[in-house]
Design a protein around this motif. Structure first.
Motif, mmCIF file in Angstrom:
data_model
loop_
_atom_site.group_PDB
_atom_site.id
_atom_site.type_symbol
_atom_site.label_atom_id
_atom_site.label_comp_id
_atom_site.label_asym_id
_atom_site.label_seq_id
_atom_site.Cartn_x
_atom_site.Cartn_y
_atom_site.Cartn_z
ATOM 1 N N PRO A 33 0.826 -1.213 0.000
ATOM 2 C CA PRO A 33 0.000 0.000 0.000
ATOM 3 C C PRO A 33 0.858 1.260 0.000
ATOM 4 O O PRO A 33 2.039 1.215 0.360
ATOM 5 N N ILE A 88 0.578 5.730 0.819
ATOM 6 C CA ILE A 88 -0.179 6.846 1.399
ATOM 7 C C ILE A 88 -0.113 8.013 0.422
ATOM 8 O O ILE A 88 0.975 8.359 -0.058
ATOM 9 N N LYS A 92 -1.253 12.065 0.076
ATOM 10 C CA LYS A 92 -1.739 13.229 0.837
ATOM 11 C C LYS A 92 -1.245 14.501 0.153
ATOM 12 O O LYS A 92 -0.319 14.451 -0.679
ATOM 13 N N THR A 131 -6.224 12.708 3.008
ATOM 14 C CA THR A 131 -5.140 11.721 3.066
ATOM 15 C C THR A 131 -5.733 10.323 2.891
ATOM 16 O O THR A 131 -6.764 10.011 3.489
ATOM 17 N N TYR A 132 -5.071 9.496 2.075
ATOM 18 C CA TYR A 132 -5.649 8.202 1.714
ATOM 19 C C TYR A 132 -4.608 7.094 1.769
ATOM 20 O O TYR A 132 -3.456 7.292 1.378
ATOM 21 N N LYS A 133 -5.045 5.930 2.268
ATOM 22 C CA LYS A 133 -4.231 4.718 2.185
ATOM 23 C C LYS A 133 -4.744 3.933 0.990
ATOM 24 O O LYS A 133 -5.890 3.480 0.975
ATOM 25 N N LYS A 174 -4.536 0.726 -1.433
ATOM 26 C CA LYS A 174 -4.053 -0.656 -1.290
ATOM 27 C C LYS A 174 -4.024 -1.461 -2.588
ATOM 28 O O LYS A 174 -3.561 -2.596 -2.592
ATOM 29 N N PHE A 189 4.024 2.965 2.461
ATOM 30 C CA PHE A 189 3.347 2.795 3.744
ATOM 31 C C PHE A 189 4.339 2.244 4.765
ATOM 32 O O PHE A 189 5.031 1.266 4.510
ATOM 33 N N ASP A 225 4.657 0.633 8.458
ATOM 34 C CA ASP A 225 3.914 0.011 9.559
ATOM 35 C C ASP A 225 4.574 0.441 10.860
ATOM 36 O O ASP A 225 5.540 -0.168 11.331
ATOM 37 N N LEU A 269 -5.657 8.306 10.827
ATOM 38 C CA LEU A 269 -6.362 7.745 9.657
ATOM 39 C C LEU A 269 -7.231 6.561 10.047
ATOM 40 O O LEU A 269 -8.354 6.408 9.565
ATOM 41 N N ASP A 270 -6.699 5.697 10.932
ATOM 42 C CA ASP A 270 -7.450 4.515 11.359
ATOM 43 C C ASP A 270 -8.663 4.909 12.193
ATOM 44 O O ASP A 270 -9.738 4.316 12.067
ATOM 45 N N GLU A 291 -11.269 6.157 9.783
ATOM 46 C CA GLU A 291 -11.798 5.086 8.928
ATOM 47 C C GLU A 291 -12.816 4.221 9.665
ATOM 48 O O GLU A 291 -13.873 3.888 9.141
#
Length: 392
Positions: A153, A155, A157, A167-169, A171, A194, A196, A225-226, A229
């Motif tokens: 994935p 990111i 922004k 801002t978007y993840k 995938k 991305f 982690d 972001l999480d 979401e």
């Protein structure tokens, strides 16, 4: 006798907890000169009584109006000594006014490095800090080529932006193609690999020469972001103990971005697999939300007063002992909790600072209610969080 310093305060009423800047500057003998587009009678009694004068403009986005307001203050009170909003949104306006009125602080030429993420990355790299791979793109084809190099994935922004907005993840190829349909026209975006990891910050205040007079940190239960979401709970806290490596990297950033007589809020990733720190971005203003108040509760001092002393006399007098961890705990209206707010007060009243309702614009992240508390140990803090956010 020297004249009072003239401090122009851009949008001094927002956010509400930043009104204390006007209070402490006024108490320290400054001329506090406010400019905003809010009618005077709508300002709080506290703010009105601690502004030397207030100039209402029709539109803060109209530079000529704001320029004329500052010129009026200069004509009436003499040379302007400081112009400051402490707000990310007005960073460029502040700098433009400082440039035109030759006032101490960041000027127009400094904006590229502290506003754009691509330039930040270059400065981080130049000073030996690790960063996530990535670059800006201007066409859909450039984005497709970039994702081939970075791998999903990613990111995406705005290259110049605030917080987690826009801002978007991403995938998959399908999600990338969908992004092309809803991206904001005219915005320059940056794509990054991305990472982690958990976000940890290095925050604080510098004196007139750029020496760090106070530093702190924030740790989060999860990425913003999480939270957005899944529309769930979150908490974040000011820890008593801050790692030496974070302080070392933060000190490099303060020097690299020439942070003088300013608050700062630097974000890092702590990579989950290796625990190493990677530089994410710099914000040359105080952390948002209630964080600046959390510093006060964590240290039993008044950072607003210390800031006024720094500007006036370049003095920071508080002793920093860090007796408490201070935590903000969100409570969402859409969740069913085991324990009521009254239950929380009853069980942890000696640790609770306040429980407050959150304005709608911030509730998506901060919850409709926010609990502010302080503890001497992290175990006590975790017990309080678990009790407050336990679901039925």
């Amino acid at each position: 006798m020297s004249r009072p310093m003239n401090f122009v305060m851009i949008s001094p009423h927002f956010p509400t907890n930043f009104e204390t800047f006007a209070v402490r500057l006024h108490e320290a003998g400054f001329h506090t000169l406010g400019i905003a587009d809010t009618p005077y009678h709508e300002l709080s009694d506290t703010l009105r009584s601690h502004l030397t004068e207030y100039y209402k403009v029709d539109n803060m986005e109209d530079y000529d109006q704001v320029y004329r307001a500052v010129a009026y203050f200069a004509h009436k009170y003499g040379r302007i000594d400081r112009i400051e909003s402490h707000n990310e949104y007005w960073l460029e306006l502040d700098a433009k006014l400082r440039t035109d009125f030759n006032v101490f602080g960041y000027k127009n030429e400094d904006m590229l490095s502290i506003k754009t993420k691509r330039q930040m990355k270059e400065i981080f790299r130049d000073h030996g800090l690790k960063v996530a791979a990535g670059d800006v793109f201007h066409t859909d084809d450039e984005a497709r080529a970039l994702v081939q190099k970075l791998g999903f994935p990613v990111i995406i922004k705005p290259n110049s932006g605030v917080g987690a907005s826009d801002t978007y993840k991403i995938k998959s190829t399908q999600e990338l193609e969908e992004f092309f349909d809803y991206k904001t026209n005219g915005v320059e975006y940056i794509m990054e690999e991305f990472i982690d990891g958990d976000i940890v910050t290095f925050d604080g205040l510098t004196d007139h020469e750029g020496n760090i007079v106070f530093y702190s940190s924030l740790e989060y239960s999860e990425a913003v972001l999480d939270t957005v979401e899944k529309d769930g709970d979150m908490f974040y806290y000011v820890p008593r103990e801050i790692s030496k490596e974070l302080v070392r990297l933060g000190e490099i950033c303060v020097e690299a971005f020439t942070v003088k007589e300013r608050f700062f809020h630097f974000e890092f990733f702590r990579v989950k697999a290796t625990k190493e720190l990677m530089a994410l971005e710099v914000n040359c203003r105080p952390p948002g939300g209630l964080t600046i108040d959390m510093w006060n509760y964590a240290n039993d001092f008044d950072v607003f007063r210390e800031y006024a002393n720094i500007v006036k006399d370049n003095l920071f007098e508080a002793e920093i002992l860090r007796p408490y961890n201070v935590v903000y705990i969100s409570r969402k209206a859409n969740q069913h909790y085991v324990h009521s707010l009254d239950d929380i007060w009853a069980k942890f009243g000696d640790k609770i600072i306040s429980i407050q309702s959150v304005p709608g614009v911030f509730a998506k992240i901060m919850g409709e209610n926010g609990i502010l508390a302080r503890t001497t140990t992290l175990d006590e803090m975790r017990e309080l969080v678990q009790y407050a956010q336990a679901k039925s």
